[in-house]
Design an enzyme around this catalytic site. Structure first.
Site: not given
Ligand code: NVA
Ligand code: CP
Length: 331
Positions: A120, A147, A150, A246, A286, A314
């Site tokens: 990540r 992502h 997800q 989101d 998500c 997930r």
């Molecule tokens: N769009 C959000 C998703 C978090 C799971 C982010 O990137 O923070």
């Molecule tokens: N939806 C998702 O990726 O959650 P986290 O940021 O908690 O991993």
């Protein structure tokens, strides 16, 4: 005693096919998704009936987090242990990644010691660079741009609720002709929905505030026929099979928080938007969610919401994904 070959890593057998990565949704074909979704359903059923599924014994997953996580960490870590493997957890702060060790060097070292890597991070170019220097498969656990794990879970969840065929099997063909309404930021989730629609044959109705639109070149899609842009989020939701949103401010964009709160005020999924969608429309997010911002509590905690299944799934889809990247099609 026979000689031990020097310089041949145990994770790369000689003559092995090229390593596959999962860096964005478009890395797999519709046929591969059909297999993965069925396999995830099989793996989930075993988990629910307490049947051991040890296909990754002695395999090690390295998880690298440069941003916070709850679901991604727990789902990958628990999933790997449930398959008989083990996990190494790294963050920017507690590894040399935070002290400017080049990404190429980090990839070369880490991928000599583990069998698969989940990352990540921020820019997609970082994960691409890691993958280019990795001897083992690399999975995108979220970047600024995408992502994919997800959306794999979201599609599994949609099919689980709405798309079983007459034999009770998840049927990706069911997605063809369906409409997903995206209400909110043109972000990593939105981009990945566009890729999924392009590959699996459904349509995305996108409504974002001005200045936060999706960008087809960033989303990396071949054509625009799989999505349609609406200025009014109510119109985007009209007749949709799934309404999803989101956070207004994604990780890494915190400095824009106040400006985004003002710009996104009309992009809050509420009961009126859900009424504009089909009567049996589902709601997804998500997570983590901010009730009263991108979604009202009555929607996310209401009867059309499947967010808890979406989060749990997930783990099941990622177990299928890791197994596929390491072992190919089995079963
Ligand atoms: N769009 C959000 C998703 C978090 C799971 C982010 O990137 O923070
Ligand atoms: N939806 C998702 O990726 O959650 P986290 O940021 O908690 O991993």
């Amino acid at each position: 005693m026979s000689a031990v070959p020097i310089g041949i890593p145990s994770t790369v057998p000689q003559g092995a096919p090229p390593v596959r990565h999962y860096l964005q949704f478009s890395d797999f074909s519709a046929d591969e998704y059909s297999y993965l979704l069925q396999r995830a359903a099989f793996i989930k059923h075993k988990f629910k009936t307490f049947v051991r599924h040890h296909t990754l014994v002695d395999r090690t997953l390295a998880m690298i987090f440069e941003k916070a996580s709850t679901r991604t960490r727990v789902s990958f870590e628990a999933g790997m242990y449930q398959m008989g493997g083990s996990v190494v957890h790294l963050t920017t702060g507690d590894s040399q990644l935070g002290r400017a060790e080049p990404i190429d060097d980090s990839a070369k070292v880490i991928s000599r010691m583990v069998d698969i890597v989940m990352i990540r991070t921020f820019e997609q170019t970082k994960i691409e660079r890691f993958a280019a220097n990795s001897r083992v498969p690399v999975i995108n656990g979220l970047t600024n741009e995408f992502h994919p794990c997800q959306i794999l879970s979201d599609i599994f969840t949609f099919l689980e609720h709405r798309g079983a065929n007459s034999e009770g099997k998840l049927d990706p063909a069911f997605l063809q002709g369906k409409t997903v309404a995206w209400v909110g930021d043109g972000n990593n989730m939105a981009n990945t929905w566009l890729q999924a629609a392009d590959i699996l044959g459904f349509k995305v109705h996108v409504s974002t505030p001005g200045g936060y639109e999706v960008d087809q070149s960033v989303a990396g899609i071949r054509a625009s026929h799989s999505y349609q842009v609406f200025a009014d989020p109510m119109q985007a939701c009209a007749g949709a099979d799934l309404v999803t949103t989101d956070v207004w401010t994604s990780m890494g964009f915190e400095a824009e928080n106040e400006a985004r709160k003002a710009a996104f005020a009309d992009w809050c999924v509420d009961a009126a938007m859900m009424r504009a969608a089909k009567p049996d429309a589902l709601f997804m997010h998500c997570l983590p969610a901010h009730r009263g911002e991108e979604v009202q509590a009555e929607v996310i905690d209401g009867p059309q919401s499947v967010v808890w299944d979406e989060a749990e799934n997930r783990m099941h889809v990622q177990k299928a994904l890791m197994e596929y990247l390491l072992l190919g099609r089995i079963g």
